[in-house]
Design an enzyme around this catalytic site. Sequence first.
Site, PDB file in Angstrom:
ATOM      1  N   HIS A  66       1.446   1.108  -5.525  1.00  0.00           N
ATOM      2  CA  HIS A  66       1.058   2.112  -6.710  1.00  0.00           C
ATOM      3  C   HIS A  66       1.455   3.585  -6.093  1.00  0.00           C
ATOM      4  O   HIS A  66       1.401   4.486  -6.648  1.00  0.00           O
ATOM      5  CB  HIS A  66      -0.473   2.115  -6.591  1.00  0.00           C
TER       6      HIS A  66
HETATM    7  C1  UD1 Z   1      -4.645   8.088  -6.096  1.00  0.00           C
HETATM    8  C2  UD1 Z   1      -4.512   8.623  -4.861  1.00  0.00           C
HETATM    9  C3  UD1 Z   1      -4.009   7.875  -3.965  1.00  0.00           C
HETATM   10  C4  UD1 Z   1      -4.945   6.473  -3.785  1.00  0.00           C
HETATM   11  C5  UD1 Z   1      -4.871   5.951  -5.124  1.00  0.00           C
HETATM   12  C6  UD1 Z   1      -5.784   4.649  -5.086  1.00  0.00           C
HETATM   13  C7  UD1 Z   1      -4.032  11.300  -5.271  1.00  0.00           C
HETATM   14  C8  UD1 Z   1      -3.131  12.217  -4.859  1.00  0.00           C
HETATM   15  N1  UD1 Z   1      -3.664   9.863  -4.942  1.00  0.00           N
HETATM   16  O1  UD1 Z   1      -3.312   7.599  -6.470  1.00  0.00           O
HETATM   17  O2  UD1 Z   1      -4.320   8.270  -2.549  1.00  0.00           O
HETATM   18  O3  UD1 Z   1      -4.089   5.743  -2.684  1.00  0.00           O
HETATM   19  O4  UD1 Z   1      -5.578   6.750  -5.980  1.00  0.00           O
HETATM   20  O5  UD1 Z   1      -5.626   3.936  -5.782  1.00  0.00           O
HETATM   21  O6  UD1 Z   1      -5.220  11.326  -5.391  1.00  0.00           O
HETATM   22  N2  UD1 Z   1      -4.167   5.709 -14.424  1.00  0.00           N
HETATM   23  C9  UD1 Z   1      -4.636   4.977 -15.522  1.00  0.00           C
HETATM   24  N3  UD1 Z   1      -5.980   4.597 -15.172  1.00  0.00           N
HETATM   25  C10 UD1 Z   1      -6.865   4.862 -14.346  1.00  0.00           C
HETATM   26  C11 UD1 Z   1      -6.076   5.657 -13.171  1.00  0.00           C
HETATM   27  C12 UD1 Z   1      -4.888   6.035 -13.236  1.00  0.00           C
HETATM   28  O7  UD1 Z   1      -3.943   4.716 -16.356  1.00  0.00           O
HETATM   29  O8  UD1 Z   1      -8.113   4.488 -14.217  1.00  0.00           O
HETATM   30  C13 UD1 Z   1      -2.869   6.355 -14.655  1.00  0.00           C
HETATM   31  C14 UD1 Z   1      -2.631   7.747 -15.183  1.00  0.00           C
HETATM   32  O9  UD1 Z   1      -1.413   7.648 -15.971  1.00  0.00           O
HETATM   33  C15 UD1 Z   1      -2.335   8.478 -13.899  1.00  0.00           C
HETATM   34  C16 UD1 Z   1      -1.595   7.668 -12.715  1.00  0.00           C
HETATM   35  O10 UD1 Z   1      -2.165   6.228 -13.219  1.00  0.00           O
HETATM   36  O11 UD1 Z   1      -1.497   9.589 -14.173  1.00  0.00           O
HETATM   37  C17 UD1 Z   1      -1.839   8.306 -11.386  1.00  0.00           C
HETATM   38  O12 UD1 Z   1      -3.308   8.134 -10.978  1.00  0.00           O
HETATM   39  P1  UD1 Z   1      -3.870   8.983 -10.149  1.00  0.00           P
HETATM   40  O13 UD1 Z   1      -5.212   9.136 -10.101  1.00  0.00           O
HETATM   41  O14 UD1 Z   1      -3.085  10.551 -10.368  1.00  0.00           O
HETATM   42  O15 UD1 Z   1      -2.921   8.650  -8.889  1.00  0.00           O
HETATM   43  P2  UD1 Z   1      -2.903   7.090  -8.029  1.00  0.00           P
HETATM   44  O16 UD1 Z   1      -1.672   6.734  -8.068  1.00  0.00           O
HETATM   45  O17 UD1 Z   1      -3.919   6.395  -8.565  1.00  0.00           O
HETATM   46  N1  UDP Z   2      -8.033  -3.509  -5.180  1.00  0.00           N
HETATM   47  C1  UDP Z   2      -8.652  -4.063  -5.929  1.00  0.00           C
HETATM   48  N2  UDP Z   2      -8.026  -4.759  -7.313  1.00  0.00           N
HETATM   49  C2  UDP Z   2      -6.751  -4.619  -7.303  1.00  0.00           C
HETATM   50  C3  UDP Z   2      -5.963  -4.220  -6.003  1.00  0.00           C
HETATM   51  C4  UDP Z   2      -6.690  -3.538  -5.006  1.00  0.00           C
HETATM   52  O1  UDP Z   2      -9.916  -4.107  -5.864  1.00  0.00           O
HETATM   53  O2  UDP Z   2      -6.230  -5.069  -8.468  1.00  0.00           O
HETATM   54  C5  UDP Z   2      -8.637  -2.975  -3.895  1.00  0.00           C
HETATM   55  C6  UDP Z   2      -7.998  -3.545  -2.464  1.00  0.00           C
HETATM   56  O3  UDP Z   2      -8.739  -4.687  -2.039  1.00  0.00           O
HETATM   57  C7  UDP Z   2      -8.489  -2.416  -1.570  1.00  0.00           C
HETATM   58  C8  UDP Z   2      -8.476  -1.095  -2.705  1.00  0.00           C
HETATM   59  O4  UDP Z   2      -8.316  -1.507  -3.930  1.00  0.00           O
HETATM   60  O5  UDP Z   2      -9.559  -2.187  -1.157  1.00  0.00           O
HETATM   61  C9  UDP Z   2      -7.254  -0.386  -2.262  1.00  0.00           C
HETATM   62  O6  UDP Z   2      -7.172   0.644  -3.256  1.00  0.00           O
HETATM   63  P1  UDP Z   2      -5.714   1.177  -3.524  1.00  0.00           P
HETATM   64  O7  UDP Z   2      -4.495   0.274  -3.100  1.00  0.00           O
HETATM   65  O8  UDP Z   2      -5.865   1.622  -4.899  1.00  0.00           O
HETATM   66  O9  UDP Z   2      -5.744   2.654  -2.904  1.00  0.00           O
HETATM   67  P2  UDP Z   2      -5.432   2.988  -1.239  1.00  0.00           P
HETATM   68  O10 UDP Z   2      -6.178   2.215  -0.228  1.00  0.00           O
HETATM   69  O11 UDP Z   2      -4.012   2.800  -0.920  1.00  0.00           O
HETATM   70  O12 UDP Z   2      -5.663   4.574  -1.250  1.00  0.00           O
END
Ligand code: UD1
Ligand code: UDP
Length: 355
Positions: free
Chosen positions: A207
């Site tokens: 992601h």
């Molecule tokens: C964010 C965090 C990252 C973390 C990740 C966990 C920042 C800068 N990054 O990244 O450190 O590893 O969360 O998953 O804060 N979106 C949806 N539905 C949701 C959430 C997101 O559609 O419920 C889509 C939206 O289009 C959004 C994009 O995903 O713009 C990115 O989401 P965002 O929260 O900005 O960043 P993550 O990649 O989730």
């Molecule tokens: N995770 C989850 N469902 C999924 C993918 C990941 O519950 O479909 C859990 C995973 O086991 C881990 C956490 O989400 O505990 C990690 O989140 P993510 O990879 O979004 O963020 P990061 O850890 O890189 O910040």
Amino acid sequence: MRIMTVVGARPQFIKEAVVSRELRKKHNEILVHTGQHYDYNMSESFFEELSIPDPDYNLGISGGSHAEMTAKMLISLEEVMNKEKPDWVCLYGDTNSTLAAALAAAKLHIPICHIEAGVRTHSMTNPEEINRICTDHVSSLLLAATQESLTELEKEGLSDRGIFVGDPMYDAFETYKDKVQLDSITLRKLDGGEISVPREYYYLTCHREENTDDEKLTQILDAMEELREKTVYPVHPRNTKRALKVFDERKYNNIILTEPVGYLESICLVNNAMKIVTDSGGLQREAFFARKQCVTILDFVCWQETMVGNRNQLAKPDKNDILEKLGAKQIIEGEYKPFGDGHSSEKIVLAIENY
Ligand code: UD1
Ligand code: UDP
């Protein structure tokens, strides 16, 4: 004490589940959800499954550029902090929600406890690195998940605020690892329909902003398609459209694209996978806890502690490199527990009380 916790993203809900339970034994917690993650299976499902109390506030802020999201959160969080006047603000990790809350609290002179402090990738193009560094420098209490993180804090002159407590992700893993059995999991395919988990499979998640262009995703999926066994790939919503497009063009047969799974399902999938391929900070550690080999598709190390005996190796988003790293032999030596004893939550609460 009145302690305000600010969360917003999936990995923060998991840590909050274990820490909040401990915190609420003696203190009054005000829980604020910024709204950064908002889909049912990225947010509410974690609150339900892990019995996290409903947030007192949901600010409903998500999407947009980094600046836009952070700025909106900063304004709303200042209002909530001014209204609630907490004794402490508790923050996790490195998301935009963390940074916004840190800036708001610091300017209001509210002490901040940063959980998972001191993680450094030494890559300033990684947006989370900026969030981590800024948050650490304005926090009063820096709680490190590993000794390595504590060393990073020392290098920046922050050691007098740092304490090693262990990793609440490990507490959570130990608490929840046996709650779901593999044969009870039904995967919801992204293009419709349901399927059970294959007997042998690789577990893929991806992601990061750094990995989500068509070309890189194609390389990653091409590598997984080459393997004899299937790959289970729950897609983060950031990637849904792109994954479906690449799938449509390349017609993969060996990869099961699914909706995000719940946390209990995710750790069950980690525990039973042949190997893990990921760019997630959480998944890298869970693979380590489960003693499963991991290939991390990033050009920087987040968790140095996991990179021993080929247990976790970096790969470029390149088919051949991923396959080569997946082929390496894993060496597990004796007891090595850099993430604490599974009781970090108690230590976190004690550290705040003893400050
Ligand atoms: C964010 C965090 C990252 C973390 C990740 C966990 C920042 C800068 N990054 O990244 O450190 O590893 O969360 O998953 O804060 N979106 C949806 N539905 C949701 C959430 C997101 O559609 O419920 C889509 C939206 O289009 C959004 C994009 O995903 O713009 C990115 O989401 P965002 O929260 O900005 O960043 P993550 O990649 O989730
Ligand atoms: N995770 C989850 N469902 C999924 C993918 C990941 O519950 O479909 C859990 C995973 O086991 C881990 C956490 O989400 O505990 C990690 O989140 P993510 O990879 O979004 O963020 P990061 O850890 O890189 O910040």
